[in-house]
Design an enzyme around this catalytic site. Structure first.
Site, PDB file in Angstrom:
ATOM      1  N   GLY A  60       0.795  -1.224   0.000  1.00 29.41           N
ATOM      2  CA  GLY A  60       0.000   0.000   0.000  1.00 29.41           C
ATOM      3  C   GLY A  60       0.826   1.272   0.000  1.00 29.41           C
TER       4      GLY A  60
ATOM      5  N   HIS B 277       0.701   1.072 -13.026  1.00 25.73           N
ATOM      6  CA  HIS B 277       1.403  -0.135 -13.467  1.00 25.73           C
ATOM      7  C   HIS B 277       2.899   0.181 -13.569  1.00 25.73           C
ATOM      8  CE1 HIS B 277       1.968  -3.970 -15.429  1.00 25.73           C
ATOM      9  NE2 HIS B 277       2.739  -3.347 -16.306  1.00 25.73           N
TER      10      HIS B 277
HETATM   11  C1  GRF Z   1       3.626  -1.135  -7.458  1.00 30.54           C
HETATM   12  O1  GRF Z   1       4.796  -1.216  -8.234  1.00 30.54           O
HETATM   13  C2  GRF Z   1       2.424  -1.081  -8.346  1.00 30.54           C
HETATM   14  O2  GRF Z   1       2.613  -0.321  -9.496  1.00 30.54           O
HETATM   15  C3  GRF Z   1       2.287  -2.541  -8.697  1.00 30.54           C
HETATM   16  O3  GRF Z   1       2.567  -3.233  -7.506  1.00 30.54           O
HETATM   17  C4  GRF Z   1       3.397  -2.431  -6.684  1.00 30.54           C
HETATM   18  C5  GRF Z   1       2.598  -2.237  -5.434  1.00 30.54           C
HETATM   19  O4  GRF Z   1       3.164  -1.387  -4.551  1.00 30.54           O
HETATM   20  N1  GRF Z   1       1.030  -2.826  -9.311  1.00 30.54           N
HETATM   21  P1  GRF Z   1       2.364  -0.793  -3.322  1.00 30.54           P
HETATM   22  O5  GRF Z   1       1.434  -1.877  -2.761  1.00 30.54           O
HETATM   23  O6  GRF Z   1       1.594   0.398  -3.778  1.00 30.54           O
HETATM   24  O7  GRF Z   1       3.436  -0.463  -2.325  1.00 30.54           O
END
Ligand code: GRF
Length: 204
Positions: free
Chosen positions: A22, A123
Site C-alpha cells: 500500500g 502499473h
Molecule cells: C507497485 O509497483 C504497483 O505499481 C504494482 O505493484 C506495486 C505495489 O506497490 N502494481 P504498493 O502496494 O503500492 O506499495
C-alpha cells in the site's frame, strides 16, 4: 469551512483497492492531507479495501483514520462472485474515483464496465511495454535503457487502458529487479497522486 461544507456541494469519495504494502495508497493519502484535497476539492479517501486480510497497507490506512475493509477473494467460488461482493463494498461509498494501487486481481469485464470512467490503475512499466507481472525483470532482460511507471484508465484488457501519465527512469548497468523496482516506485508515488488530483480538479 471547506468546499465540502458548502451548501449544494457533496464530497467526492475516493476508494482505494490494495493487496499488499500500500505504498501508492499511502502516497495518495499523504498528498490528500498535505494538499488539503477536502478543503480545496471537496475530496477525501473514504475507504481502503483489500482482497487480502494480511495486506500491510490496511494498517497504514487505519493509522491515517481511514475506514478499511477486507473482501477476501478466497471466500468466493468465482471471479464474478468476488467482483460482485467487491462492487457492493465499493458502492457503499458512491466513489467519484476508484484507484487500483497494487491490487493484484484480474477484474471481470462486468466490474470494469460498472466503473468505466471512474477506475484507474498504476502499473510499473512504460505501457504498452510489459503489461502483466515481473515488469522490472523483463525490462532488464530485454536490455531496455529506460523503465518507468504508467497511470491509466482501466479497460477490460489487462494493463491496456488510455494513458493518463507516465514517468521514465534509467535502467542502470548494475540494476537488479529490486533496485530498479525501488527507482520506479519513487516515481509511482509522485505521479499517482498528481493524476488523482488532476482528475478531481476536473470533476469539481
Ligand atoms: C507497485 O509497483 C504497483 O505499481 C504494482 O505493484 C506495486 C505495489 O506497490 N502494481 P504498493 O502496494 O503500492 O506499495
Amino acid at each position: 469551512m471547506s468546499a465540502a461544507d458548502l451548501p449544494g456541494t457533496s464530497v467526492q469519495n475516493l476508494v482505494i483497492l490494495i493487496s499488499g504494502n500500500g505504498s501508492n495508497m499511502q502516497a495518495v493519502i499523504e498528498a490528500a492531507a498535505r494538499e488539503n484535497w477536502l478543503g480545496l476539492l471537496g475530496a477525501r479517501v473514504a475507504a481502503v479495501i483489500s482482497n487480502k486480510p494480511e495486506a500491510a497497507g490496511l494498517g497504514l490506512a487505519q493509522q491515517a483514520g481511514i475506514a478499511t475493509e477486507v473482501v477476501d477473494h478466497r471466500g468466493y467460488g468465482s471471479r464474478e462472485a468476488f467482483d460482485a461482493a467487491l462492487m457492493q463494498s465499493i458502492d457503499r461509498h458512491a466513489p467519484a474515483l476508484v484507484l487500483l494501487a497494487g491490487f493484484m486481481r484480474i477484474l471481470t469485464p462486468g466490474f470494469v464496465r460498472h466503473y468505466q470512467g471512474r477506475l484507474i490503475n498504476i502499473h510499473p512499466s512504460l505501457l504498452p511495454a510489459f503489461p502483466g507481472l515481473h515488469t522490472h525483470r523483463r525490462a532488464i532482460e530485454a536490455g531496455c535503457a529506460q523503465a518507468g511507471a504508467t497511470v491509466h484508465w482501466v479497460t477490460p484488457e489487462l494493463d491496456h487502458g488510455p494513458i493518463l501519465a507516465q514517468a521514465a527512469v534509467p535502467v542502470l548497468p548494475d540494476d537488479t529487479e529490486q533496485t530498479l523496482a525501488a527507482r520506479v516506485l519513487e516515481q509511482e508515488h509522485r505521479i499517482y497522486p498528481q493524476v488523482v488530483r488532476q482528475l478531481l480538479t476536473d470533476l469539481s
